[in-house]
Design an enzyme around this catalytic site. Structure first.
Site, PDB file in Angstrom:
ATOM      1  N   HIS A 112       2.009 -14.747  -1.245  1.00 39.25           N
ATOM      2  CA  HIS A 112       0.949 -15.505  -0.649  1.00 39.25           C
ATOM      3  C   HIS A 112       1.159 -17.078  -1.556  1.00 39.25           C
ATOM      4  O   HIS A 112       1.305 -17.163  -2.718  1.00 39.25           O
ATOM      5  CB  HIS A 112      -0.449 -15.051  -0.703  1.00 39.25           C
ATOM      6  CG  HIS A 112      -0.696 -13.998  -0.404  1.00 39.25           C
ATOM      7  ND1 HIS A 112      -0.539 -12.742  -0.953  1.00 39.25           N
ATOM      8  CD2 HIS A 112      -1.262 -13.625   0.799  1.00 39.25           C
ATOM      9  CE1 HIS A 112      -0.819 -11.701  -0.071  1.00 39.25           C
ATOM     10  NE2 HIS A 112      -1.518 -12.198   0.864  1.00 39.25           N
TER      11      HIS A 112
ATOM     12  N   ASP B  15      -0.634 -16.867  -4.874  1.00 40.71           N
ATOM     13  CA  ASP B  15      -0.440 -16.053  -5.772  1.00 40.71           C
ATOM     14  C   ASP B  15       0.553 -16.964  -6.810  1.00 40.71           C
ATOM     15  O   ASP B  15       0.441 -16.679  -7.955  1.00 40.71           O
ATOM     16  CB  ASP B  15       0.499 -14.965  -5.647  1.00 40.71           C
ATOM     17  CG  ASP B  15      -0.063 -14.077  -4.281  1.00 40.71           C
ATOM     18  OD1 ASP B  15      -1.496 -13.969  -4.332  1.00 40.71           O
ATOM     19  OD2 ASP B  15       0.720 -13.581  -3.474  1.00 40.71           O
TER      20      ASP B  15
HETATM   21  C1  XUL Z   1      -3.771  -6.490   2.819  1.00 42.66           C
HETATM   22  C2  XUL Z   1      -2.231  -6.795   2.898  1.00 42.66           C
HETATM   23  C3  XUL Z   1      -1.761  -8.290   2.685  1.00 42.66           C
HETATM   24  C4  XUL Z   1      -0.766  -8.659   3.678  1.00 42.66           C
HETATM   25  C5  XUL Z   1      -0.437 -10.161   3.255  1.00 42.66           C
HETATM   26  O1  XUL Z   1      -4.264  -5.236   3.045  1.00 42.66           O
HETATM   27  O2  XUL Z   1      -1.571  -6.025   3.479  1.00 42.66           O
HETATM   28  O3  XUL Z   1      -1.360  -8.387   1.211  1.00 42.66           O
HETATM   29  O4  XUL Z   1       0.299  -7.954   3.469  1.00 42.66           O
HETATM   30  O5  XUL Z   1      -1.353 -11.035   3.473  1.00 42.66           O
END
Ligand code: XUL
Ligand code: CO
Length: 437
Positions: A101, A104
């Site tokens: 992300h 992150d």
């Molecule tokens: C949350 C989840 C996220 C997604 C990416 O449950 O799975 O981490 O994979 O945003």
């Protein structure tokens, strides 16, 4: 270069008899299965948010994970240092891909401009490490659920200004993903849903979500990003109800808004089980629509009703997943992203290796078992035989849409009461068990 895992070698493959916990007993990257090396069947990715950013806190207690590479600040220097530790980890564990992300990897700034600068700066660092190590970005995404501004959602927020902030963030995240050669970009609607219908205009929120995704597709087309867009279904958590509830709800939404050609699904095991489905069900639903794109490889816990993100160590689960993936000829641009975290008690850095080894070995076994089941053919044949009556002239004509109800009636009269066979469920489960060893 500083080593953060000085006692860990590059993890070797030692075979099933090895008693060395820092070895693969089943994942042999070069072993050829159905004409392709394991590393191509199993495009593993490590999730930056769990591997590098998850301190293993829970609602009742603070972080336990020891992360000597992290000084606990939000500085760019600290962000760079984490990336150094991450790529050392990827090299030693032998994982070729990663996912992140935006927030992150790079700290959010005080303004939209500052956040963009931070992300650009960190993208340069990631790019350098990618070039040095040959590691690749499986997919990127924007975190549209942590910042307090997203409390009422992002693309489904009641505030148009929040919608605009989400747009800015996604534009920048797509750009950076593209620059890093990412093979995909994920939309997970962490807060795209509602807490209560008493304050929610659901049709309006859904229409906004569709507009948002259309804008993303338009930007992708104009910017030349070649990666695949994915929606990741999840029924709840953090919101009470999330619009991307499960594969079927997502497919319906994509079809309703003419977005089927632009998106595939990224299916996560623990999200499937939260929706009251099996992972197999979700994968089959997506695959049947030609929309199975990628997998978030984890699992839940049968006694816990939330998203526990365990590492996937269940060999039945990995076997079932790999049967479907093999049957569809592989995941193309997708992969197997370990969206999984260690348990709170597994707080030593070395546990990152044990956890990923456990997941990789479980998938290697799942792959080998699935290939053996396919070669044996008894399970596939059983399904074919079960539907054999549909290969008759009548079955073929019905499937082609050439039969009327009156014709069905005259057929029913001529055959009398149908002669049915057993589904042989237990026999098939037993055959499957023969391969789990
Ligand atoms: C949350 C989840 C996220 C997604 C990416 O449950 O799975 O981490 O994979 O945003
Ligand atoms: Co996920």
């Amino acid at each position: 270069m500083n080593s953060w895992f000085p006692d860990v070698p590059v993890i070797p493959f030692e075979g099933p008899d090895s008693r060395n916990p820092l070895s693969f007993r089943h994942y042999d990257a070069g072993e050829v299965i159905e004409g392709k090396p394991m590393r191509e069947h199993l495009k593993f990715a490590s999730a930056y948010w769990h591997t590098m950013r998850n301190g293993l806190d829970d609602p009742f207690g603070s972080a336990t994970a020891r992360m000597p590479w992290d000084d606990g600040t939000d500085s760019l220097e600290n962000a760079e240092q984490r990336i150094g530790a991450f790529f050392e980890f990827l090299e030693k564990i032998g994982i070729e891909y990663y996912c992140f992300h935006d927030r992150d990897v790079a700290p959010e700034g005080a303004t939209v401009e500052e956040s963009a600068r931070n992300l650009e700066h960190i993208a340069d660092v990631l790019d350098r490490y990618q070039n040095e190590t040959g590691k690749k970005l499986l997919w990127g995404t924007a975190c549209l659920f942590s910042h307090p501004r997203y409390v009422h959602g992002a693309a489904t927020s009641c505030s148009v200004d929040v919608f605009a902030h989400a747009g800015a963030q996604v534009r920048q995240a797509i750009d950076v993903t593209s620059r890093l050669g990412g093979s995909g970009y994920v939309f997970w609607g962490g807060r795209e849903g509602y807490s209560t219908l008493l304050n929610t205009d659901m049709p309006r929120e859904l229409a906004h979500l569709a507009r948002f995704l259309e804008m993303a597709v338009d930007y992708r087309n104009r910017s030349g990003f070649e990666g695949q867009f994915y929606i990741e279904p999840k029924p709840k958590e953090p919101t009470t109800h999330q619009y991307d509830f499960d594969a079927a709800a997502c497919l319906n939404f994509l079809r309703e808004h003419g977005l089927m050609d632009s998106f595939k699904l990224n299916i996560e095991t623990n999200h499937a089980t939260l929706a009251g489905h099996s992972m197999e069900h979700e994968l089959e639903t997506a695959a049947a629509a030609g929309a199975l794109g990628s997998i978030d490889a984890n699992m839940g816990h049968p006694q816990l009703g939330w998203d526990t993100d365990h590492f996937p160590t269940d060999i039945y689960l990995t076997t079932r997943i790999m049967r479907i993936v093999l049957a569809m000829g592989g995941l193309d641009q997708g992969g197997l992203n370990f969206d999984a975290k260690r348990r709170r008690g597994s707080f030593e850095p070395i546990d990152l290796f044990h956890a990923h080894i456990a997941g990789m070995d479980a998938f290697a076994r799942g792959l080998k078992i699935a290939a053996a089941i396919r070669e044996d053919r008894r399970l596939d044949d059983a399904v074919q035989i079960r539907y054999a009556s549909w290969d008759s002239d009548l079955g073929v004509s019905i499937e082609a849409g050439q039969v009327t109800l009156e014709e069905l009636e005259s057929h029913a009269k001529s055959v009398g009461e149908p002669d049915l066979s057993s589904g042989r469920e237990e026999m098939l489960e037993s055959i499957m068990n023969d391969f789990i060893r």
